[in-house]
Write a protein that holds these residues in place. Structure first.
Motif, PDB file in Angstrom:
ATOM      1  N   ASP A  77      19.684  33.407 -23.656  1.00  0.00           N
ATOM      2  CA  ASP A  77      20.081  32.719 -24.885  1.00  0.00           C
ATOM      3  C   ASP A  77      19.794  31.224 -24.784  1.00  0.00           C
ATOM      4  O   ASP A  77      19.597  30.677 -23.701  1.00  0.00           O
ATOM      5  CB  ASP A  77      21.551  32.986 -25.222  1.00  0.00           C
ATOM      6  CG  ASP A  77      22.529  32.451 -24.181  1.00  0.00           C
ATOM      7  OD1 ASP A  77      22.420  31.276 -23.806  1.00  0.00           O
ATOM      8  OD2 ASP A  77      23.410  33.216 -23.751  1.00  0.00           O
ATOM      9  N   ARG A  78      19.776  30.580 -25.914  1.00  0.00           N
ATOM     10  CA  ARG A  78      19.388  29.167 -25.982  1.00  0.00           C
ATOM     11  C   ARG A  78      20.343  28.278 -25.196  1.00  0.00           C
ATOM     12  O   ARG A  78      19.913  27.308 -24.566  1.00  0.00           O
ATOM     13  CB  ARG A  78      19.323  28.737 -27.455  1.00  0.00           C
ATOM     14  CG  ARG A  78      18.248  29.449 -28.259  1.00  0.00           C
ATOM     15  CD  ARG A  78      18.383  29.161 -29.748  1.00  0.00           C
ATOM     16  NE  ARG A  78      17.353  29.804 -30.546  1.00  0.00           N
ATOM     17  CZ  ARG A  78      17.412  31.084 -30.925  1.00  0.00           C
ATOM     18  NH1 ARG A  78      18.450  31.842 -30.598  1.00  0.00           N
ATOM     19  NH2 ARG A  78      16.427  31.596 -31.653  1.00  0.00           N
ATOM     20  N   GLN A  79      21.634  28.579 -25.250  1.00  0.00           N
ATOM     21  CA  GLN A  79      22.605  27.744 -24.555  1.00  0.00           C
ATOM     22  C   GLN A  79      22.387  27.788 -23.044  1.00  0.00           C
ATOM     23  O   GLN A  79      22.545  26.776 -22.360  1.00  0.00           O
ATOM     24  CB  GLN A  79      24.034  28.199 -24.905  1.00  0.00           C
ATOM     25  CG  GLN A  79      25.109  27.191 -24.538  1.00  0.00           C
ATOM     26  CD  GLN A  79      24.894  25.836 -25.196  1.00  0.00           C
ATOM     27  OE1 GLN A  79      24.557  25.760 -26.382  1.00  0.00           O
ATOM     28  NE2 GLN A  79      25.066  24.755 -24.444  1.00  0.00           N
ATOM     29  N   GLU A  80      22.019  28.943 -22.524  1.00  0.00           N
ATOM     30  CA  GLU A  80      21.732  29.049 -21.084  1.00  0.00           C
ATOM     31  C   GLU A  80      20.526  28.190 -20.710  1.00  0.00           C
ATOM     32  O   GLU A  80      20.512  27.525 -19.672  1.00  0.00           O
ATOM     33  CB  GLU A  80      21.468  30.506 -20.696  1.00  0.00           C
ATOM     34  CG  GLU A  80      21.133  30.671 -19.216  1.00  0.00           C
ATOM     35  CD  GLU A  80      20.838  32.106 -18.828  1.00  0.00           C
ATOM     36  OE1 GLU A  80      20.201  32.315 -17.767  1.00  0.00           O
ATOM     37  OE2 GLU A  80      21.232  33.033 -19.570  1.00  0.00           O
ATOM     38  N   ASP A 131      14.136  25.840 -29.966  1.00  0.00           N
ATOM     39  CA  ASP A 131      13.156  26.581 -30.766  1.00  0.00           C
ATOM     40  C   ASP A 131      11.849  25.794 -30.897  1.00  0.00           C
ATOM     41  O   ASP A 131      10.752  26.367 -30.859  1.00  0.00           O
ATOM     42  CB  ASP A 131      13.714  26.887 -32.167  1.00  0.00           C
ATOM     43  CG  ASP A 131      14.906  27.837 -32.109  1.00  0.00           C
ATOM     44  OD1 ASP A 131      15.025  28.568 -31.100  1.00  0.00           O
ATOM     45  OD2 ASP A 131      15.699  27.846 -33.071  1.00  0.00           O
ATOM     46  N   THR A 168      16.831  38.944 -21.713  1.00  0.00           N
ATOM     47  CA  THR A 168      16.935  38.022 -22.841  1.00  0.00           C
ATOM     48  C   THR A 168      17.832  36.855 -22.446  1.00  0.00           C
ATOM     49  O   THR A 168      18.962  37.050 -21.994  1.00  0.00           O
ATOM     50  CB  THR A 168      17.532  38.722 -24.072  1.00  0.00           C
ATOM     51  OG1 THR A 168      16.671  39.812 -24.450  1.00  0.00           O
ATOM     52  CG2 THR A 168      17.657  37.750 -25.230  1.00  0.00           C
ATOM     53  N   THR A 179      10.706  36.469 -29.045  1.00  0.00           N
ATOM     54  CA  THR A 179      11.951  36.046 -29.685  1.00  0.00           C
ATOM     55  C   THR A 179      12.839  37.262 -29.872  1.00  0.00           C
ATOM     56  O   THR A 179      12.400  38.284 -30.407  1.00  0.00           O
ATOM     57  CB  THR A 179      11.670  35.413 -31.060  1.00  0.00           C
ATOM     58  OG1 THR A 179      10.862  34.252 -30.889  1.00  0.00           O
ATOM     59  CG2 THR A 179      12.975  35.019 -31.740  1.00  0.00           C
ATOM     60  N   VAL A 202      19.567  35.942 -30.676  1.00  0.00           N
ATOM     61  CA  VAL A 202      20.042  35.820 -29.287  1.00  0.00           C
ATOM     62  C   VAL A 202      19.309  34.713 -28.545  1.00  0.00           C
ATOM     63  O   VAL A 202      19.890  33.700 -28.154  1.00  0.00           O
ATOM     64  CB  VAL A 202      19.898  37.157 -28.531  1.00  0.00           C
ATOM     65  CG1 VAL A 202      20.464  37.017 -27.114  1.00  0.00           C
ATOM     66  CG2 VAL A 202      20.604  38.273 -29.277  1.00  0.00           C
ATOM     67  N   GLY A 203      18.017  34.896 -28.335  1.00  0.00           N
ATOM     68  CA  GLY A 203      17.269  33.906 -27.563  1.00  0.00           C
ATOM     69  C   GLY A 203      15.844  34.354 -27.314  1.00  0.00           C
ATOM     70  O   GLY A 203      15.182  34.868 -28.235  1.00  0.00           O
ATOM     71  N   TYR A 204      15.390  34.232 -26.076  1.00  0.00           N
ATOM     72  CA  TYR A 204      13.994  34.507 -25.748  1.00  0.00           C
ATOM     73  C   TYR A 204      13.879  35.357 -24.491  1.00  0.00           C
ATOM     74  O   TYR A 204      14.769  35.364 -23.630  1.00  0.00           O
ATOM     75  CB  TYR A 204      13.223  33.197 -25.576  1.00  0.00           C
ATOM     76  CG  TYR A 204      13.220  32.355 -26.829  1.00  0.00           C
ATOM     77  CD1 TYR A 204      12.326  32.629 -27.858  1.00  0.00           C
ATOM     78  CD2 TYR A 204      14.132  31.322 -26.997  1.00  0.00           C
ATOM     79  CE1 TYR A 204      12.328  31.878 -29.025  1.00  0.00           C
ATOM     80  CE2 TYR A 204      14.150  30.565 -28.160  1.00  0.00           C
ATOM     81  CZ  TYR A 204      13.237  30.845 -29.174  1.00  0.00           C
ATOM     82  OH  TYR A 204      13.250  30.114 -30.332  1.00  0.00           O
ATOM     83  N   ARG A 205      12.742  36.048 -24.378  1.00  0.00           N
ATOM     84  CA  ARG A 205      12.505  36.931 -23.242  1.00  0.00           C
ATOM     85  C   ARG A 205      11.028  36.876 -22.856  1.00  0.00           C
ATOM     86  O   ARG A 205      10.154  36.765 -23.718  1.00  0.00           O
ATOM     87  CB  ARG A 205      12.888  38.362 -23.604  1.00  0.00           C
ATOM     88  CG  ARG A 205      12.738  39.365 -22.468  1.00  0.00           C
ATOM     89  CD  ARG A 205      13.073  40.780 -22.913  1.00  0.00           C
ATOM     90  NE  ARG A 205      12.046  41.340 -23.789  1.00  0.00           N
ATOM     91  CZ  ARG A 205      12.260  41.796 -25.005  1.00  0.00           C
ATOM     92  NH1 ARG A 205      13.484  41.742 -25.531  1.00  0.00           N
ATOM     93  NH2 ARG A 205      11.276  42.298 -25.724  1.00  0.00           N
ATOM     94  N   GLU A 229      20.319  23.763 -29.959  1.00  0.00           N
ATOM     95  CA  GLU A 229      19.628  25.047 -29.963  1.00  0.00           C
ATOM     96  C   GLU A 229      18.382  25.016 -30.843  1.00  0.00           C
ATOM     97  O   GLU A 229      17.390  25.696 -30.547  1.00  0.00           O
ATOM     98  CB  GLU A 229      20.588  26.153 -30.396  1.00  0.00           C
ATOM     99  CG  GLU A 229      21.726  26.365 -29.394  1.00  0.00           C
ATOM    100  CD  GLU A 229      22.554  27.601 -29.697  1.00  0.00           C
ATOM    101  OE1 GLU A 229      22.215  28.318 -30.664  1.00  0.00           O
ATOM    102  OE2 GLU A 229      23.523  27.868 -28.967  1.00  0.00           O
TER     103      GLU A 229
END
Length: 239
Positions: free
Chosen positions: A169-172, A193, A167, A212, A216-219, A189
């Motif tokens: 995260d958006r910030q990464e 999306d 997973t 989603t 947290v974010g995306y995978r 962020e």
């Protein structure tokens, strides 16, 4: 494609000849020879010549005469040298550059590798269904049809694919894909999306490969109908 041989006394002209022959001058040979690895020695060389019968005739010669001239020159420069000329044959109307036909017919390693890769690409593209994520060529194929991803959308998908099952995260994602950007405004962020939604819309019925993870974010999740073709060298964004 096939091979045939031609003797030093041949006068036949309907040939696509590929001689083992020396360049025009001895100094040129010395300049072109590369250093060989320790424990080995150079025992000769191969000169690939791409020319068909029509081009030879237009130049006022024949393939047989060209082969003989090169073999004669080799003997003049190095009387002890032995030479052997092979003929590269291809079906009439096969097309392509003559030099490529010659290299392939004589099984030159780089030409064989390129030929295998081309056929692998064709087989990959003929997949009846499923997703092909081709990192080596920066493209996505859905059910044998190219997906119209933008450069940034492919970068986003590639980033997730190279971290399969993790997973992110958006910030990464922002730091990895936009921090070095000077032309594009660094997104927030919420903008990430939006980018993900656009990417999913272009993945059509396979949009679930980008999952989603709420809060947290995306995978990226690989399915049985997903094929990933990796580049031959490591991706610069994977450490």
């Amino acid at each position: 494609m096939s091979l045939a041989s031609i003797s030093s006394h041949s006068t036949r002209t309907p040939l696509s000849a590929v001689p083992d022959a020396a360049p025009a001058t001895a100094p040129a040979v010395r300049a072109a020879v590369r250093a060989v690895p320790n424990g080995t020695e150079a025992r000769g060389f191969v000169l690939y010549v791409g020319v068909d019968e029509a081009d030879a005739a237009a130049a006022g010669t024949s393939l047989g005469a060209l082969v003989q001239a090169l073999k004669t020159l080799t003997t003049q420069l190095v009387p002890e040298a032995e030479s052997y000329a092979a003929v590269a044959l291809a079906p009439e109307g096969a097309g392509g550059r003559a030099i490529d036909v010659v290299r392939l017919a004589l099984q030159e390693p780089a030409a064989l590798a390129k030929h295998r890769n081309a056929h692998a690409d064709e087989e990959l593209d003929r997949a009846a269904s499923g997703v092909v994520i081709d990192i080596s060529r920066k493209r996505v194929v859905l059910d044998n049809h190219p997906a119209a991803l933008t450069f940034k959308e492919f970068e986003l998908l590639q980033y997730l694919v190279l971290r399969e099952g993790k997973t992110v995260d958006r910030q990464e994602i922002i730091q990895a894909l936009w921090s070095a950007d000077t032309a594009d405004e660094v997104p927030n962020e919420r903008t990430i999306d939006v980018h993900v939604r656009r990417l999913r819309s272009k993945l059509g019925g396979y949009d679930e490969i980008v999952r989603t993870v709420r809060g947290v974010g995306y995978r990226f999740d690989r399915h049985a109908d997903v094929t990933i073709r990796y580049a031959s060298t490591p991706s610069p964004d994977l450490f």
